[in-house]
Scaffold this motif. Structure first.
Motif, PDB file in Angstrom:
ATOM      1  N   CYS A  49      47.623  47.528  36.768  1.00 13.64           N
ATOM      2  CA  CYS A  49      46.843  48.392  36.525  1.00 13.64           C
ATOM      3  C   CYS A  49      45.084  47.579  36.282  1.00 13.64           C
ATOM      4  CB  CYS A  49      46.658  49.208  35.046  1.00 13.64           C
ATOM      5  SG  CYS A  49      47.005  48.378  33.626  1.00 13.64           S
ATOM      6  N   GLY A  50      45.284  46.110  36.327  1.00 12.62           N
ATOM      7  CA  GLY A  50      44.011  45.455  36.310  1.00 12.62           C
ATOM      8  C   GLY A  50      43.709  44.494  34.913  1.00 12.62           C
ATOM      9  N   PRO A  65      51.626  28.429  41.837  1.00 14.46           N
ATOM     10  CA  PRO A  65      51.737  27.941  43.164  1.00 14.46           C
ATOM     11  C   PRO A  65      52.549  28.885  44.002  1.00 14.46           C
ATOM     12  CG  PRO A  65      53.171  27.030  41.410  1.00 14.46           C
ATOM     13  CD  PRO A  65      52.365  28.137  40.603  1.00 14.46           C
ATOM     14  N   GLU A  66      53.054  29.786  43.653  1.00 14.86           N
ATOM     15  CA  GLU A  66      53.897  30.582  44.693  1.00 14.86           C
ATOM     16  C   GLU A  66      52.960  31.550  45.437  1.00 14.86           C
ATOM     17  OE1 GLU A  66      54.871  30.435  41.605  1.00 14.86           O
ATOM     18  OE2 GLU A  66      56.924  29.550  41.433  1.00 14.86           O
ATOM     19  N   GLN A  67      53.315  32.124  46.512  1.00 12.07           N
ATOM     20  CA  GLN A  67      52.679  33.017  47.268  1.00 12.07           C
ATOM     21  C   GLN A  67      53.010  34.612  46.977  1.00 12.07           C
ATOM     22  OE1 GLN A  67      51.427  31.769  51.292  1.00 12.07           O
ATOM     23  NE2 GLN A  67      50.331  30.538  50.304  1.00 12.07           N
ATOM     24  N   PHE A  68      53.050  34.635  45.812  1.00  8.24           N
ATOM     25  CA  PHE A  68      53.454  36.254  45.254  1.00  8.24           C
ATOM     26  C   PHE A  68      52.427  37.128  45.932  1.00  8.24           C
ATOM     27  CE2 PHE A  68      55.420  33.954  41.580  1.00  8.24           C
ATOM     28  CZ  PHE A  68      56.734  33.938  42.317  1.00  8.24           C
ATOM     29  N   THR A  69      52.753  38.355  46.085  1.00 11.47           N
ATOM     30  CA  THR A  69      51.863  39.466  46.549  1.00 11.47           C
ATOM     31  C   THR A  69      51.462  40.140  45.251  1.00 11.47           C
ATOM     32  OG1 THR A  69      52.888  39.510  48.517  1.00 11.47           O
ATOM     33  CG2 THR A  69      51.623  41.458  48.052  1.00 11.47           C
ATOM     34  N   LEU A  70      50.040  40.576  45.318  1.00 13.94           N
ATOM     35  CA  LEU A  70      49.561  41.420  44.354  1.00 13.94           C
ATOM     36  C   LEU A  70      48.852  42.746  44.773  1.00 13.94           C
ATOM     37  CD1 LEU A  70      48.449  41.233  41.356  1.00 13.94           C
ATOM     38  CD2 LEU A  70      46.317  40.321  42.193  1.00 13.94           C
ATOM     39  N   ALA A  71      49.251  43.775  43.919  1.00 11.80           N
ATOM     40  CA  ALA A  71      48.507  44.950  44.182  1.00 11.80           C
ATOM     41  C   ALA A  71      47.807  45.642  42.968  1.00 11.80           C
ATOM     42  CB  ALA A  71      49.734  46.259  44.419  1.00 11.80           C
ATOM     43  N   ILE A  72      46.838  46.329  43.142  1.00 12.97           N
ATOM     44  CA  ILE A  72      45.959  46.665  42.074  1.00 12.97           C
ATOM     45  C   ILE A  72      45.718  48.287  41.828  1.00 12.97           C
ATOM     46  CG2 ILE A  72      43.673  46.564  40.894  1.00 12.97           C
ATOM     47  CD1 ILE A  72      44.905  43.834  40.949  1.00 12.97           C
ATOM     48  N   SER A  73      46.225  48.539  40.797  1.00 17.66           N
ATOM     49  CA  SER A  73      46.091  50.222  40.612  1.00 17.66           C
ATOM     50  C   SER A  73      44.731  50.710  40.346  1.00 17.66           C
ATOM     51  CB  SER A  73      46.991  50.759  39.600  1.00 17.66           C
ATOM     52  OG  SER A  73      48.293  50.669  39.730  1.00 17.66           O
ATOM     53  N   LEU A  74      43.796  51.072  41.386  1.00 11.68           N
ATOM     54  CA  LEU A  74      42.587  51.323  41.502  1.00 11.68           C
ATOM     55  C   LEU A  74      42.277  52.644  41.198  1.00 11.68           C
ATOM     56  CD1 LEU A  74      39.850  50.087  41.658  1.00 11.68           C
ATOM     57  CD2 LEU A  74      39.768  50.575  44.248  1.00 11.68           C
ATOM     58  N   VAL A 133      33.223  46.411  37.675  1.00 13.28           N
ATOM     59  CA  VAL A 133      32.280  45.230  38.001  1.00 13.28           C
ATOM     60  C   VAL A 133      33.130  43.934  37.701  1.00 13.28           C
ATOM     61  CG1 VAL A 133      30.012  43.757  37.679  1.00 13.28           C
ATOM     62  CG2 VAL A 133      30.075  46.327  37.636  1.00 13.28           C
ATOM     63  N   ASN A 134      33.632  43.875  36.553  1.00 16.12           N
ATOM     64  CA  ASN A 134      34.523  42.674  36.522  1.00 16.12           C
ATOM     65  C   ASN A 134      35.696  42.749  37.452  1.00 16.12           C
ATOM     66  OD1 ASN A 134      32.652  41.683  34.734  1.00 16.12           O
ATOM     67  ND2 ASN A 134      33.619  42.663  32.786  1.00 16.12           N
ATOM     68  N   LEU A 135      36.433  43.768  37.576  1.00 17.78           N
ATOM     69  CA  LEU A 135      37.526  43.714  38.655  1.00 17.78           C
ATOM     70  C   LEU A 135      37.083  43.218  39.767  1.00 17.78           C
ATOM     71  CD1 LEU A 135      40.447  44.403  39.119  1.00 17.78           C
ATOM     72  CD2 LEU A 135      39.779  46.724  39.631  1.00 17.78           C
ATOM     73  N   TYR A 136      35.971  43.718  40.372  1.00 19.10           N
ATOM     74  CA  TYR A 136      35.534  43.222  41.601  1.00 19.10           C
ATOM     75  C   TYR A 136      35.088  41.701  41.400  1.00 19.10           C
ATOM     76  CZ  TYR A 136      32.176  43.041  45.821  1.00 19.10           C
ATOM     77  OH  TYR A 136      31.873  42.691  46.993  1.00 19.10           O
ATOM     78  N   ASN A 137      34.724  41.050  40.721  1.00 21.18           N
ATOM     79  CA  ASN A 137      34.346  39.805  40.481  1.00 21.18           C
ATOM     80  C   ASN A 137      35.667  38.928  40.690  1.00 21.18           C
ATOM     81  OD1 ASN A 137      31.660  40.215  40.623  1.00 21.18           O
ATOM     82  ND2 ASN A 137      31.255  40.335  38.504  1.00 21.18           N
ATOM     83  N   CYS A 185      34.592  53.051  49.551  1.00 20.11           N
ATOM     84  CA  CYS A 185      33.980  52.053  50.605  1.00 20.11           C
ATOM     85  C   CYS A 185      33.263  50.888  50.048  1.00 20.11           C
ATOM     86  CB  CYS A 185      33.236  52.802  51.565  1.00 20.11           C
ATOM     87  SG  CYS A 185      34.610  54.123  52.408  1.00 20.11           S
ATOM     88  N   ASP A 186      32.313  51.340  49.134  1.00 26.01           N
ATOM     89  CA  ASP A 186      31.380  50.322  48.580  1.00 26.01           C
ATOM     90  C   ASP A 186      32.212  49.056  47.942  1.00 26.01           C
ATOM     91  OD1 ASP A 186      29.378  51.613  49.546  1.00 26.01           O
ATOM     92  OD2 ASP A 186      28.609  52.434  47.589  1.00 26.01           O
ATOM     93  N   PHE A 187      33.261  49.469  47.147  1.00 26.01           N
ATOM     94  CA  PHE A 187      34.003  48.564  46.365  1.00 26.01           C
ATOM     95  C   PHE A 187      34.751  47.272  47.435  1.00 26.01           C
ATOM     96  CE2 PHE A 187      37.531  47.060  44.054  1.00 26.01           C
ATOM     97  CZ  PHE A 187      37.080  46.941  42.657  1.00 26.01           C
ATOM     98  N   CYS A 188      35.071  48.061  48.426  1.00 25.99           N
ATOM     99  CA  CYS A 188      36.061  47.306  49.500  1.00 25.99           C
ATOM    100  C   CYS A 188      35.190  46.637  50.494  1.00 25.99           C
ATOM    101  CB  CYS A 188      37.111  48.248  49.779  1.00 25.99           C
ATOM    102  SG  CYS A 188      38.375  48.979  48.754  1.00 25.99           S
TER     103      CYS A 188
END
Ligand code: SAH
Ligand code: SF4
Length: 356
Positions: free
Chosen positions: A207-208, A220-229, A250-254, A288-291
């Protein structure tokens, strides 16, 4: 207080035996040496535990019978128990699994065209309290250990009797509030001597929890990340997801910018469309602005209705508006169809008890 090793060495202790899954390689090697066993035994035992998911020491047929008995007198093999299951018309199977202390969680197996995806829980319940999520409503019972997370995958694998091709941490719980166990499970799932699933096919959904996102970026591993926006408007997101109010958008974006710089990997943003709440024109513009200009994939999900909640899914037409508007600013988006909705196995519908 007895130490772990005292418990391993105690003869016929009955209750309170240590779970073999919790032994480090070093501890297991030491135990086997104390039983006069040659060095290669540790590898054999580990193969039974992690790769073959043995349910009993008697299954370990390449070990001498006397050793199997000695191990059984000192250790348990986890002992997750299936207490209920439901099968969906689309082939998904949802399981209610109970651990020896009586705590239960759900996990789901989702077969499709020769592949098998598994959805696991990282905690029993969740403390984050998202208003659209059935798990959030129940609060947290406890976090799971890494082997408890791993055992869910193996349980599903054995039930379908086929290789697991991907795992998503999208069941109950917030994985980044249980970081070490989550990472331990990911590593074991990735290990060729464990489940042998490629890192890119192992997805953690959060959830962030910002500090842990950066920690994850540095693994080090290439795990995949999903964020509940779920909303790119601070006020809406605060209302929907009170548990992450302190981590601003804003902090999530950064942080996500840093994540992408560091890893070069494309994160997914999960966005459950809720009619009149986060599917309005201004919400779409904010998304749209966020992404825009970032490396992102947006997963639009029609909200799965949760008992007792007034929130309703959006329309399919509206979902298509979102896809088009995002595409127009160069952002890839897909509408994900829910699987297992008829058995409440879809996202956000996992509760601790099977309800039907
Ligand atoms: N706690 C983590 C992972 C578990 S939730 C997280 O929040 O990311 C798994 C996914 O299901 C998340 O994207 C979550 O936001 C989503 N979800 C929760 N409730 C939902 C619902 N009612 N309908 C659709 N998706 C939902
Ligand atoms: Fe917890 Fe994720 Fe549900 Fe929010 S959406 S309550 S973080 S499980």
């Amino acid at each position: 207080m007895p130490t772990g090793n005292d418990r391993i060495n105690a003869e016929g202790a009955g209750e309170g035996l240590r779970d073999l899954h919790t032994l480090t390689h070093g501890e297991l090697t030491e135990l086997l040496a104390s039983l006069g066993q040659p060095k290669f035994r540790a590898k054999q035992v580990e193969e039974w535990v992690w790769s073959k998911n043995a349910r009993s020491f008697d299954d370990m047929t390449n070990l001498p019978k006397s050793l199997r008995e000695e191990l059984a007198a000192r250790l348990t093999l986890g002992g997750v128990e299936e207490v209920a299951r439901q099968v969906s018309v689309d082939g998904c199977r949802k399981y209610l699994l109970r651990f020896p202390d009586g705590v239960s969680v759900e996990c789901v197996g989702m077969p499709s065209r020769g592949k098998l995806a598994v959805c696991v829980s990282s905690q029993a319940g969740c403390p984050m309290g998202c208003s659209f999520c059935a798990t959030g409503a129940a609060g947290l019972t406890r976090s799971l250990t890494s082997s408890e997370i791993y055992e869910q995958v193996m349980h599903v694998r054995d039930d379908f009797n086929t290789r697991v091709t991907s795992v998503v941490f999208m069941g109950q719980g917030e994985p980044f509030l249980n970081y070490d166990a989550t990472l331990g499970a990911l590593r074991r799932l990735n290990d060729p001597e464990g489940a042998g699933i490629g890192a890119r096919h192992l997805t953690v959904s959060t959830c962030g929890v910002l500090p842990q996102i950066m920690r994850f970026a540095n693994e080090p591993e290439q795990f995949t990340l999903a964020i509940s926006l779920h909303s790119a408007v601070q006020r809406t997101r605060n209302a929907l997801m009170p548990g992450v109010r302190k981590y601003s958008l804003v902090n999530l974006y950064n942080v996500m910018g840093e994540y992408v710089n560091k890893t070069g990997r494309r994160p997914t943003y999960e966005y459950a469309l809720m009619g009149g709440v986060n599917d309005t024109d201004s919400e779409l513009q904010a998304l749209c602005d966020f992404c825009e200009g970032t490396l992102a994939h947006v997963n639009l999900i029609q909200l799965n209705e949760v008992e007792g909640s007034k929130l309703r899914p959006s329309t399919d037409l509206r979902a298509q508006d979102f896809v088009r508007a995002l595409a127009a600013v160069g952002v890839e988006a897909t509408v994900r169809n829910s699987r297992g909705a008829d058995i409440d196995a879809a996202c956000g519908q996992l509760k601790q008890r099977l309800s039907k």
